[in-house]
Design a protein around this motif. Structure first.
Motif, PDB file in Angstrom:
ATOM      1  N   VAL A  45      -1.226  -5.649   2.557  1.00  0.00           N
ATOM      2  CA  VAL A  45      -0.215  -5.015   3.410  1.00  0.00           C
ATOM      3  C   VAL A  45      -0.728  -3.705   3.985  1.00  0.00           C
ATOM      4  N   SER A  63      -3.494  -4.244   6.474  1.00  0.00           N
ATOM      5  CA  SER A  63      -2.976  -4.805   7.716  1.00  0.00           C
ATOM      6  C   SER A  63      -2.347  -3.732   8.586  1.00  0.00           C
ATOM      7  N   TRP A  67       3.798  -1.074  10.114  1.00  0.00           N
ATOM      8  CA  TRP A  67       4.240  -1.650   8.844  1.00  0.00           C
ATOM      9  C   TRP A  67       5.050  -2.917   9.053  1.00  0.00           C
ATOM     10  N   ALA A 119       2.912  -5.823   9.306  1.00  0.00           N
ATOM     11  CA  ALA A 119       2.289  -6.088   8.008  1.00  0.00           C
ATOM     12  C   ALA A 119       3.275  -6.724   7.025  1.00  0.00           C
ATOM     13  N   GLY A 120       4.525  -6.887   7.448  1.00  0.00           N
ATOM     14  CA  GLY A 120       5.515  -7.553   6.606  1.00  0.00           C
ATOM     15  C   GLY A 120       6.475  -6.643   5.886  1.00  0.00           C
ATOM     16  N   VAL A 121       6.494  -5.340   6.221  1.00  0.00           N
ATOM     17  CA  VAL A 121       7.412  -4.398   5.580  1.00  0.00           C
ATOM     18  C   VAL A 121       8.583  -4.161   6.544  1.00  0.00           C
ATOM     19  N   TYR A 171       2.752   3.709   0.466  1.00  0.00           N
ATOM     20  CA  TYR A 171       3.293   2.389   0.151  1.00  0.00           C
ATOM     21  C   TYR A 171       2.800   1.930  -1.218  1.00  0.00           C
ATOM     22  N   GLY A 206       4.489  -0.984  -2.638  1.00  0.00           N
ATOM     23  CA  GLY A 206       4.879  -2.379  -2.740  1.00  0.00           C
ATOM     24  C   GLY A 206       6.301  -2.551  -3.201  1.00  0.00           C
ATOM     25  N   THR A 215       6.934  -9.163   0.582  1.00  0.00           N
ATOM     26  CA  THR A 215       6.797  -8.187   1.650  1.00  0.00           C
ATOM     27  C   THR A 215       6.347  -8.812   2.953  1.00  0.00           C
ATOM     28  N   GLU A 216       5.967 -10.085   2.923  1.00  0.00           N
ATOM     29  CA  GLU A 216       5.487 -10.715   4.136  1.00  0.00           C
ATOM     30  C   GLU A 216       6.354 -11.905   4.500  1.00  0.00           C
TER      31      GLU A 216
END
Length: 247
Positions: free
Chosen positions: A3, A6, A42, A45-47, A142, A144, A149-150
């Motif tokens: 994450v 990315s 972010w 990146a899946g956040v 970050y 996690g 998260t993705e």
């Protein structure tokens, strides 16, 4: 690619691609301003920062904390950048943010430099540069989330990963003596709207999470401008008018 990697990779690629420039009028791609640039790094990146309520510098901290970031300000030398890691997000609640990419550098979406056209006309509207102290109010890192998260496929990230505390900060009743992140959001929003009072550095209210006499005076000044009851309490009417005048 993880994450953090990315988010940093996207920020570097976007800064180096002149089809992306700075814009506050059209800020969610392909052009960005400072906050949408960091948020989008972010997001891709899946956040899910936008689902958590992030839309500008004044509300990013609460949304980021809700999405798995921690405040590491006390571990950082703000003047030198000592202790910063790739992916760390320096944040000034009222004015600016960027993303650290490692090696003492940040990806910084900064200004259109007088070029309102789409894209980066000068090659430095979004740029890689040395770290500097804006000054920053905090550094967020970050760590996690407990949940995924993705996103998978075309589905949107689940809102179940966003703690309810974030939603409770949206329209709280605040008054003299209140403390915490909700007060920071109120102070940052008032400062960004330029309802400043004298007596503090740079003629701006400190965004410190402490609803003291200066914050109360600032709320009353805003209420007077908005033609609502001047009681110094940030309730539904005050929040409504404050949100109404956001740009």
């Amino acid at each position: 690619m993880g994450v953090i990697e990315s988010a940093v990779d996207w920020a570097i690629r976007t800064a180096n691609d002149n089809s992306h420039g700075y814009s506050q009028a059209s800020r969610w791609g392909p052009d960005y301003d400072c906050s949408s640039f960091v948020i989008q790094a972010w997001e891709q990146a899946g956040v899910p920062l936008r689902e958590a309520g992030a839309s500008y510098t004044g509300n990013m901290r609460a949304a980021m904390i809700a999405c798995g970031f921690v405040d590491v300000t006390t571990q950082i030398g703000l003047g030198s950048g000592y202790g910063l890691q790739p992916g760390d997000v320096p944040l000034n609640y009222a004015a600016h943010t960027c993303i650290c990419i490692g090696g003492g550098k940040v990806a910084n979406c900064r200004t259109d430099e007088g070029h309102p056209q789409a894209g980066d006309q000068s090659g430095s509207e979004i740029r890689i540069q040395n770290y500097w102290n804006f000054p920053w109010n905090c550094i967020l890192r970050y760590k996690g989330q407990a949940g995924p998260t993705e996103p998978s496929g075309d589905s949107k990230p689940s809102t179940s990963t966003v703690p309810e505390v974030d939603h409770s900060l949206k329209l709280p009743m605040l008054r003299k003596g209140s403390k915490g992140d909700a007060v920071m959001l109120l102070q940052a929003a008032l400062v960004q709207r330029s309802f400043n009072i004298g007596g503090v550095a740079n003629n701006q209210l400190a965004v410190d999470g402490d609803f003291g006499p200066q914050t109360q005076a600032m709320v009353i000044r805003f209420q007077d401008w908005a033609d609502i009851e001047k009681d110094g309490i940030a309730g539904p009417d005050t929040w409504g008018k404050l949100l109404e005048v956001r740009t």
